[in-house]
Design a protein around this motif. Structure first.
Motif, PDB file in Angstrom:
ATOM      1  N   TRP A 109       0.835  -1.198   0.000  1.00 32.22           N
ATOM      2  CA  TRP A 109       0.000   0.000   0.000  1.00 32.22           C
ATOM      3  C   TRP A 109       0.877   1.259   0.000  1.00 32.22           C
ATOM      4  CZ3 TRP A 109      -4.104   2.693  -0.906  1.00 32.22           C
ATOM      5  CH2 TRP A 109      -4.279   3.940  -0.287  1.00 32.22           C
ATOM      6  N   ASP A 110       1.933   1.253   0.795  1.00 32.20           N
ATOM      7  CA  ASP A 110       2.831   2.401   0.851  1.00 32.20           C
ATOM      8  C   ASP A 110       3.477   2.680  -0.505  1.00 32.20           C
ATOM      9  OD1 ASP A 110       2.268   2.626   3.510  1.00 32.20           O
ATOM     10  OD2 ASP A 110       4.127   1.731   4.209  1.00 32.20           O
ATOM     11  N   ALA A 111       3.764   1.615  -1.253  1.00 34.64           N
ATOM     12  CA  ALA A 111       4.358   1.796  -2.572  1.00 34.64           C
ATOM     13  C   ALA A 111       3.429   2.589  -3.482  1.00 34.64           C
ATOM     14  CB  ALA A 111       4.682   0.431  -3.188  1.00 34.64           C
ATOM     15  N   VAL A 112       2.133   2.282  -3.410  1.00 33.63           N
ATOM     16  CA  VAL A 112       1.143   3.035  -4.189  1.00 33.63           C
ATOM     17  C   VAL A 112       1.061   4.473  -3.691  1.00 33.63           C
ATOM     18  CG1 VAL A 112      -1.295   3.183  -4.811  1.00 33.63           C
ATOM     19  CG2 VAL A 112      -0.175   0.954  -4.698  1.00 33.63           C
ATOM     20  N   ALA A 113       1.083   4.640  -2.372  1.00 36.98           N
ATOM     21  CA  ALA A 113       1.028   5.984  -1.792  1.00 36.98           C
ATOM     22  C   ALA A 113       2.231   6.815  -2.213  1.00 36.98           C
ATOM     23  CB  ALA A 113       0.966   5.885  -0.261  1.00 36.98           C
ATOM     24  N   ASP A 114       3.398   6.188  -2.326  1.00 38.28           N
ATOM     25  CA  ASP A 114       4.605   6.901  -2.751  1.00 38.28           C
ATOM     26  C   ASP A 114       4.424   7.517  -4.141  1.00 38.28           C
ATOM     27  OD1 ASP A 114       5.979   6.418  -0.449  1.00 38.28           O
ATOM     28  OD2 ASP A 114       7.290   4.879  -1.270  1.00 38.28           O
ATOM     29  N   VAL A 115       3.982   6.701  -5.091  1.00 34.83           N
ATOM     30  CA  VAL A 115       3.839   7.181  -6.461  1.00 34.83           C
ATOM     31  C   VAL A 115       2.757   8.255  -6.543  1.00 34.83           C
ATOM     32  CG1 VAL A 115       3.274   6.525  -8.830  1.00 34.83           C
ATOM     33  CG2 VAL A 115       4.657   5.001  -7.410  1.00 34.83           C
ATOM     34  N   SER A 141       9.987   1.063  -5.327  1.00 38.70           N
ATOM     35  CA  SER A 141      10.756  -0.186  -5.332  1.00 38.70           C
ATOM     36  C   SER A 141      11.259  -0.516  -3.930  1.00 38.70           C
ATOM     37  CB  SER A 141      11.927  -0.094  -6.307  1.00 38.70           C
ATOM     38  OG  SER A 141      12.978   0.689  -5.781  1.00 38.70           O
ATOM     39  N   ARG A 142      11.644   0.511  -3.184  1.00 38.13           N
ATOM     40  CA  ARG A 142      12.115   0.275  -1.824  1.00 38.13           C
ATOM     41  C   ARG A 142      10.985  -0.231  -0.928  1.00 38.13           C
ATOM     42  NH1 ARG A 142      16.932   2.391  -0.153  1.00 38.13           N
ATOM     43  NH2 ARG A 142      16.130   2.911   1.916  1.00 38.13           N
ATOM     44  N   LYS A 143       9.780   0.297  -1.133  1.00 36.55           N
ATOM     45  CA  LYS A 143       8.652  -0.168  -0.333  1.00 36.55           C
ATOM     46  C   LYS A 143       8.295  -1.614  -0.679  1.00 36.55           C
ATOM     47  CE  LYS A 143       8.046   3.503   2.084  1.00 36.55           C
ATOM     48  NZ  LYS A 143       6.962   4.457   1.884  1.00 36.55           N
ATOM     49  N   TRP A 201       0.753   5.069   9.710  1.00 36.45           N
ATOM     50  CA  TRP A 201       2.127   5.567   9.807  1.00 36.45           C
ATOM     51  C   TRP A 201       2.843   5.474   8.467  1.00 36.45           C
ATOM     52  CZ3 TRP A 201       6.727   2.773   9.067  1.00 36.45           C
ATOM     53  CH2 TRP A 201       7.889   3.500   9.334  1.00 36.45           C
ATOM     54  N   GLY A 202       2.699   4.366   7.778  1.00 35.13           N
ATOM     55  CA  GLY A 202       3.372   4.194   6.502  1.00 35.13           C
ATOM     56  C   GLY A 202       2.921   5.195   5.458  1.00 35.13           C
ATOM     57  N   THR A 203       1.617   5.493   5.448  1.00 33.31           N
ATOM     58  CA  THR A 203       1.086   6.469   4.496  1.00 33.31           C
ATOM     59  C   THR A 203       1.644   7.856   4.775  1.00 33.31           C
ATOM     60  OG1 THR A 203      -0.956   5.176   4.316  1.00 33.31           O
ATOM     61  CG2 THR A 203      -1.023   7.454   3.533  1.00 33.31           C
ATOM     62  N   LEU A 204       1.660   8.252   6.038  1.00 34.10           N
ATOM     63  CA  LEU A 204       2.196   9.561   6.403  1.00 34.10           C
ATOM     64  C   LEU A 204       3.710   9.633   6.193  1.00 34.10           C
ATOM     65  CD1 LEU A 204       0.080  10.256   9.615  1.00 34.10           C
ATOM     66  CD2 LEU A 204      -0.082  11.421   7.403  1.00 34.10           C
ATOM     67  N   TYR A 205       4.388   8.511   6.309  1.00 34.00           N
ATOM     68  CA  TYR A 205       5.818   8.490   6.043  1.00 34.00           C
ATOM     69  C   TYR A 205       6.099   8.877   4.590  1.00 34.00           C
ATOM     70  CZ  TYR A 205      10.667   6.832   5.967  1.00 34.00           C
ATOM     71  OH  TYR A 205      12.038   6.763   5.827  1.00 34.00           O
ATOM     72  N   SER A 206       5.226   8.446   3.676  1.00 33.79           N
ATOM     73  CA  SER A 206       5.389   8.815   2.264  1.00 33.79           C
ATOM     74  C   SER A 206       5.304  10.319   2.068  1.00 33.79           C
ATOM     75  CB  SER A 206       4.313   8.131   1.414  1.00 33.79           C
ATOM     76  OG  SER A 206       4.460   6.732   1.407  1.00 33.79           O
TER      77      SER A 206
END
Length: 472
Positions: free
Chosen positions: A75-81, A391-393, A139-144
């Motif tokens: 999910w975080d990977a999607v949030a990053d992009v 990619s890192r996520k 937390w992961g979403t806000l980290y992005s």
């Protein structure tokens, strides 16, 4: 470069065209270092101790935690992009395009991190599972929202390839300093008589959260964005054009693979090491020693980076370092009866080796951002960095899931005071043979598949500068 303007290093900001901008220097390096210092106070805390909090305090199964980490990181990977595309659609303000978001989002990020480590005693297993899912994904979403602008900012602080390498080095130093504090002090706070104590986790989260906020503020105050896009010629970039450019960007593709693989290995080792020293060696004090040695190895490698890169190049220096680490981990697997002190001694050499790769990796990212602009005429710092972060996520997802599944596979049971011999042997294999194999694969990727060697990187900088000047 078509309808898109280039970027140039100028003595102005978008909001104040006549205001001079100070030259790049130590202040920027320290500011950028503090950014990763702030990031890693929680990132390393979570990477190193959240699984043991979930298994030993909440009583959740390792397999469940592995599934949670896998889902959350994907999910975080999607949030990053998504966040990267959003950032690229924003105009630069008086304080730049990226760093204002670091300051804005750092407070909710830290609060969400503290919430993860709250333990309400006497609740059902289902409650703990649901609470873990909600707080960890939040937390992961806000980290992005903080990490994407922070990572993107490196390419607009300076456009000099050598100075970008120093930014990469200082960024890694920031993470190493955070790792030093967390991995040395963390076990002393969290564990009592080799057992995880619930209230100690929230204490650690609050202390490191306050330090994290202070570091984000320092990053905002000390760093300056200099490379400014000409807004008069800027049009909205179509996603299709970006995707076509990404497909042609071979350096980006291979550094994505190498970084994903490295982070997967790094996260896996960080997770397993807690169980290795707590259960296999029966010494969380030794875990603190490892937490000290890891950043110390990076500090030893740091002064060697600039001369080695200047002489041999980034890819050559990074690949040799990762090969040394692979050999040392292989030796640790073969010498399975080592005393804990001898084990740590060999491990220190491995850390010194992969420290070179870790110190250089962020400079690779700025190079592939430049290569994307050279190929397409599109300057999309936030998007390209978010793809890299994606990619890192994915690597984190695989590592988090793999760590939990692997512990379950070798039979780890948090309810047992002493694990079975088969489980202990499995933990040792996960901590030695697995990283040896993964790091050797990374060496092959960087050395033989990543195309931007020293000569081609210098030529890229010159060609891109010429293209930018031609459109002014």
């Amino acid at each position: 470069m078509g309808q898109h303007a280039g970027l140039e290093t100028v003595n102005q900001t978008a909001a104040s065209p006549l205001k001079p901008v100070r030259k790049f220097g130590l202040r920027d390096k320290l500011g950028y270092m503090f950014g990763d210092f702030g990031n890693d106070f929680f990132f390393i805390l979570v990477s190193s101790f959240l699984m043991v909090f979930y298994t030993d305090v909440y009583g959740l199964s390792a397999a469940f935690v592995g599934s949670l980490f896998l889902v959350a990181r994907l999910w975080d990977a999607v949030a990053d992009v998504t966040w990267g595309r959003f950032i690229d659609s924003r105009k630069a303000g008086a304080h730049g395009k990226f760093k204002p978001w670091i300051l804005r989002m750092s407070f909710p990020l830290v609060i969400s991190g503290i919430l993860m480590f709250i333990h309400l005693p006497g609740m059902t297993n289902g409650f703990y599972e649901a609470y873990a899912y909600v707080t960890y994904i939040l937390w992961g979403t806000l980290y992005s929202t903080v990490n994407i602008p922070y990572g993107s900012m490196a390419s607009v602080i300076t456009n000099d390839p050598v100075e970008r390498t120093t930014l990469s080095t200082f960024r890694t130093l920031g993470g190493s300093l955070a790792g030093l504090l967390i991995n040395v002090v963390g076990p002393l706070i969290i564990f009592v008589d080799n057992k995880a104590v619930a209230n100690r986790f929230i204490l650690a989260a609050v202390v490191f959260g306050i330090l994290s906020i202070a570091c984000y503020i320092a990053c905002y105050k000390l760093s300056t964005e200099r490379v400014v896009q000409t807004e008069t010629q800027r049009e909205k970039v179509k996603l299709s054009a970006t995707l076509k450019g990404l497909a042609r960007n071979k350096p980006l593709m291979w550094i994505l693979v190498a970084s994903l693989t490295f982070l997967m290995c790094f996260m896996l080792v960080g997770t397993i090491n807690v169980y290795l020293f707590k259960n296999y060696f029966k010494s969380t004090t030794a875990l603190s020693l490892v937490g000290f040695i890891q950043p110390a190895a990076v500090f030893l490698a740091t002064p060697l980076i600039k001369p080695l890169v200047a002489r041999f190049g980034k890819k050559e220096t990074a690949s040799m370092g990762i090969l040394l680490a692979a050999v040392m981990y292989g030796l640790l697997y073969i010498l399975s009866d080592l005393h804990v002190n001898a084990f740590i001694g060999i491990l220190a050499i491995a850390m010194f080796g992969y420290g070179f790769f870790n110190l250089i990796i962020w400079a690779f990212v700025t190079d592939v951002i430049d290569y994307h602009e050279y190929l397409t005429g599109l300057r999309e710092d936030g998007t390209i960095y978010s793809i890299y972060s994606f990619s890192r996520k994915v690597g984190q997802a695989i590592a988090g899931g793999l760590g939990g599944f692997a512990l379950a596979y070798v039979g780890y049971n948090s309810k047992l005071d002493v694990q079975t011999s088969g489980t202990l042997s499995g933990i040792h294999t996960l901590a030695t043979l697995v990283p040896a194999v993964i790091m050797f694969v990374i060496f092959l990727i960087v050395m033989f598949l990543y195309p931007l060697n020293k000569k081609r990187t210098l030529q890229l900088a010159a060609d891109l500068a010429e293209k930018r000047n031609s459109i002014q």
